[in-house]
Design a protein around this motif. Structure first.
Motif, PDB file in Angstrom:
ATOM      1  N   ARG A 192       0.859  -1.195   0.000  1.00 18.15           N
ATOM      2  CA  ARG A 192       0.000   0.000   0.000  1.00 18.15           C
ATOM      3  C   ARG A 192       0.885   1.232   0.000  1.00 18.15           C
ATOM      4  O   ARG A 192       1.752   1.378   0.866  1.00 18.15           O
ATOM      5  CB  ARG A 192      -0.899   0.006   1.230  1.00 18.15           C
ATOM      6  CG  ARG A 192      -1.872   1.160   1.261  1.00 18.15           C
ATOM      7  CD  ARG A 192      -2.694   1.135   2.544  1.00 18.15           C
ATOM      8  NE  ARG A 192      -3.702   2.153   2.570  1.00 18.15           N
ATOM      9  CZ  ARG A 192      -3.479   3.439   2.873  1.00 18.15           C
ATOM     10  NH1 ARG A 192      -2.271   3.844   3.176  1.00 18.15           N
ATOM     11  NH2 ARG A 192      -4.475   4.308   2.886  1.00 18.15           N
ATOM     12  N   LEU A 193       0.660   2.108  -0.985  1.00 15.73           N
ATOM     13  CA  LEU A 193       1.377   3.374  -1.087  1.00 15.73           C
ATOM     14  C   LEU A 193       0.394   4.499  -0.804  1.00 15.73           C
ATOM     15  O   LEU A 193      -0.723   4.488  -1.323  1.00 15.73           O
ATOM     16  CB  LEU A 193       1.960   3.555  -2.491  1.00 15.73           C
ATOM     17  CG  LEU A 193       2.763   2.392  -3.067  1.00 15.73           C
ATOM     18  CD1 LEU A 193       3.140   2.696  -4.506  1.00 15.73           C
ATOM     19  CD2 LEU A 193       3.989   2.118  -2.230  1.00 15.73           C
ATOM     20  N   GLY A 194       0.786   5.475   0.006  1.00 20.92           N
ATOM     21  CA  GLY A 194      -0.093   6.592   0.333  1.00 20.92           C
ATOM     22  C   GLY A 194       0.536   7.927  -0.024  1.00 20.92           C
ATOM     23  O   GLY A 194       1.739   8.126   0.150  1.00 20.92           O
ATOM     24  N   PHE A 195      -0.276   8.832  -0.533  1.00 22.27           N
ATOM     25  CA  PHE A 195       0.143  10.177  -0.894  1.00 22.27           C
ATOM     26  C   PHE A 195      -0.835  11.163  -0.275  1.00 22.27           C
ATOM     27  O   PHE A 195      -2.045  11.045  -0.483  1.00 22.27           O
ATOM     28  CB  PHE A 195       0.127  10.356  -2.424  1.00 22.27           C
ATOM     29  CG  PHE A 195       1.020   9.403  -3.167  1.00 22.27           C
ATOM     30  CD1 PHE A 195       2.311   9.757  -3.503  1.00 22.27           C
ATOM     31  CD2 PHE A 195       0.558   8.146  -3.527  1.00 22.27           C
ATOM     32  CE1 PHE A 195       3.135   8.884  -4.188  1.00 22.27           C
ATOM     33  CE2 PHE A 195       1.368   7.259  -4.218  1.00 22.27           C
ATOM     34  CZ  PHE A 195       2.665   7.632  -4.547  1.00 22.27           C
ATOM     35  N   LYS A 196      -0.338  12.132   0.491  1.00 18.11           N
ATOM     36  CA  LYS A 196      -1.199  13.142   1.111  1.00 18.11           C
ATOM     37  C   LYS A 196      -1.880  13.980   0.033  1.00 18.11           C
ATOM     38  O   LYS A 196      -1.295  14.281  -1.002  1.00 18.11           O
ATOM     39  CB  LYS A 196      -0.388  14.080   2.017  1.00 18.11           C
ATOM     40  CG  LYS A 196       0.158  13.405   3.238  1.00 18.11           C
ATOM     41  CD  LYS A 196      -0.896  13.301   4.289  1.00 18.11           C
ATOM     42  CE  LYS A 196      -0.295  12.727   5.554  1.00 18.11           C
ATOM     43  NZ  LYS A 196      -1.267  12.078   6.364  1.00 18.11           N
ATOM     44  N   GLY A 197      -3.121  14.337   0.295  1.00 16.43           N
ATOM     45  CA  GLY A 197      -3.869  15.163  -0.631  1.00 16.43           C
ATOM     46  C   GLY A 197      -5.035  15.831   0.050  1.00 16.43           C
ATOM     47  O   GLY A 197      -5.219  15.713   1.265  1.00 16.43           O
TER      48      GLY A 197
ATOM     49  N   ILE B 111       5.856  10.837  -1.427  1.00 18.52           N
ATOM     50  CA  ILE B 111       5.077   9.732  -0.875  1.00 18.52           C
ATOM     51  C   ILE B 111       5.031   9.856   0.648  1.00 18.52           C
ATOM     52  O   ILE B 111       6.024  10.202   1.278  1.00 18.52           O
ATOM     53  CB  ILE B 111       5.646   8.377  -1.338  1.00 18.52           C
ATOM     54  CG1 ILE B 111       4.688   7.242  -1.021  1.00 18.52           C
ATOM     55  CG2 ILE B 111       7.034   8.142  -0.805  1.00 18.52           C
ATOM     56  CD1 ILE B 111       5.026   5.950  -1.738  1.00 18.52           C
ATOM     57  N   SER B 112       3.874   9.582   1.245  1.00 17.34           N
ATOM     58  CA  SER B 112       3.745   9.749   2.695  1.00 17.34           C
ATOM     59  C   SER B 112       3.810   8.429   3.461  1.00 17.34           C
ATOM     60  O   SER B 112       4.148   8.428   4.645  1.00 17.34           O
ATOM     61  CB  SER B 112       2.446  10.475   3.039  1.00 17.34           C
ATOM     62  OG  SER B 112       1.331   9.750   2.576  1.00 17.34           O
ATOM     63  N   SER B 113       3.493   7.296   2.800  1.00 21.64           N
ATOM     64  CA  SER B 113       3.566   6.022   3.509  1.00 21.64           C
ATOM     65  C   SER B 113       3.718   4.857   2.533  1.00 21.64           C
ATOM     66  O   SER B 113       3.223   4.906   1.410  1.00 21.64           O
ATOM     67  CB  SER B 113       2.315   5.807   4.368  1.00 21.64           C
ATOM     68  OG  SER B 113       1.169   5.701   3.550  1.00 21.64           O
ATOM     69  N   VAL B 114       4.421   3.832   3.003  1.00 24.41           N
ATOM     70  CA  VAL B 114       4.562   2.575   2.276  1.00 24.41           C
ATOM     71  C   VAL B 114       4.386   1.460   3.296  1.00 24.41           C
ATOM     72  O   VAL B 114       5.021   1.473   4.352  1.00 24.41           O
ATOM     73  CB  VAL B 114       5.941   2.444   1.590  1.00 24.41           C
ATOM     74  CG1 VAL B 114       6.082   1.098   0.905  1.00 24.41           C
ATOM     75  CG2 VAL B 114       6.166   3.585   0.601  1.00 24.41           C
ATOM     76  N   ASP B 115       3.507   0.507   2.998  1.00 19.01           N
ATOM     77  CA  ASP B 115       3.223  -0.594   3.909  1.00 19.01           C
ATOM     78  C   ASP B 115       3.228  -1.895   3.117  1.00 19.01           C
ATOM     79  O   ASP B 115       2.539  -2.007   2.115  1.00 19.01           O
ATOM     80  CB  ASP B 115       1.846  -0.360   4.547  1.00 19.01           C
ATOM     81  CG  ASP B 115       1.534  -1.344   5.639  1.00 19.01           C
ATOM     82  OD1 ASP B 115       1.307  -2.519   5.322  1.00 19.01           O
ATOM     83  OD2 ASP B 115       1.500  -0.937   6.799  1.00 19.01           O
ATOM     84  N   LEU B 116       4.021  -2.858   3.552  1.00 21.47           N
ATOM     85  CA  LEU B 116       4.103  -4.169   2.914  1.00 21.47           C
ATOM     86  C   LEU B 116       3.745  -5.223   3.945  1.00 21.47           C
ATOM     87  O   LEU B 116       4.352  -5.279   5.015  1.00 21.47           O
ATOM     88  CB  LEU B 116       5.516  -4.419   2.383  1.00 21.47           C
ATOM     89  CG  LEU B 116       5.789  -5.777   1.744  1.00 21.47           C
ATOM     90  CD1 LEU B 116       4.979  -5.957   0.470  1.00 21.47           C
ATOM     91  CD2 LEU B 116       7.280  -5.934   1.457  1.00 21.47           C
ATOM     92  N   SER B 117       2.732  -6.039   3.637  1.00 16.95           N
ATOM     93  CA  SER B 117       2.332  -7.085   4.584  1.00 16.95           C
ATOM     94  C   SER B 117       2.197  -8.423   3.864  1.00 16.95           C
ATOM     95  O   SER B 117       1.901  -8.483   2.670  1.00 16.95           O
ATOM     96  CB  SER B 117       1.016  -6.713   5.278  1.00 16.95           C
ATOM     97  OG  SER B 117      -0.019  -6.531   4.341  1.00 16.95           O
TER      98      SER B 117
END
Length: 152
Positions: free
Chosen positions: A64-69, A81-87
């Motif tokens: 999951r990649l997150g970008f503030k907006g 990029i604001s967050s990267v999550d790998l599960s």
């Protein structure tokens, strides 16, 4: 409707008619790490609240990649990029492992992104007890995500 939304809607309609929702194909990109690689069967992209999200998955792996907006494409800085999550879950050999990185932790690695795709590389921090035990220094990943549908 914006061109981006029209293209995503067309891709989603074509994909829904032509392939199963969780096909084994890797047409949505991939993620690789020191001991493995996983090709994504789908990548859903769009707004979750005000932020733009790219959520790619395959059998047992989710990135999951997150970008503030502020709820519009014009408000999103895809270079930041604001967050990267790998599960990892299900039957995957790394099931229970989770790794993440957030912009408040500092450097977010390499990123080249737009509303349709993203590529990058960075070191994620352990985000679960299993991940901390296995890799206390984190996990170096590289990724490529190609949006195949829209988050509704």
């Amino acid at each position: 409707m914006t061109t981006f939304k029209m293209r995503l809607a067309a891709c989603a309609m074509i994909a829904a008619c032509a392939t199963p929702a969780h096909s084994e194909g890797g047409d949505a990109g991939q993620v690789s790490w020191s001991s493995g690689v996983s090709s994504f069967s789908e990548a859903l992209c769009g707004f979750s609240g005000d932020d733009f999200v790219m959520s790619a998955r395959s059998q047992g792996v989710r990135l999951r990649l997150g970008f503030k907006g502020e709820g519009t494409l014009d408000s999103v800085n895809f270079a930041d990029i604001s967050s990267v999550d790998l599960s990892f879950r299900d039957e995957h050999v790394l099931s229970g492992h989770r790794y993440a990185r957030y912009s408040l932790m500092g450097e977010m690695g390499e990123i080249d992104a737009n509303p349709e795709n993203a590529t990058g590389a960075l070191t994620l921090r352990p985000g679960s007890a299993e991940a901390l035990d296995a890799r206390p220094d984190g996990l170096q990943i590289s990724y490529a995500v190609e949006c195949t549908g829209e988050i509704f």
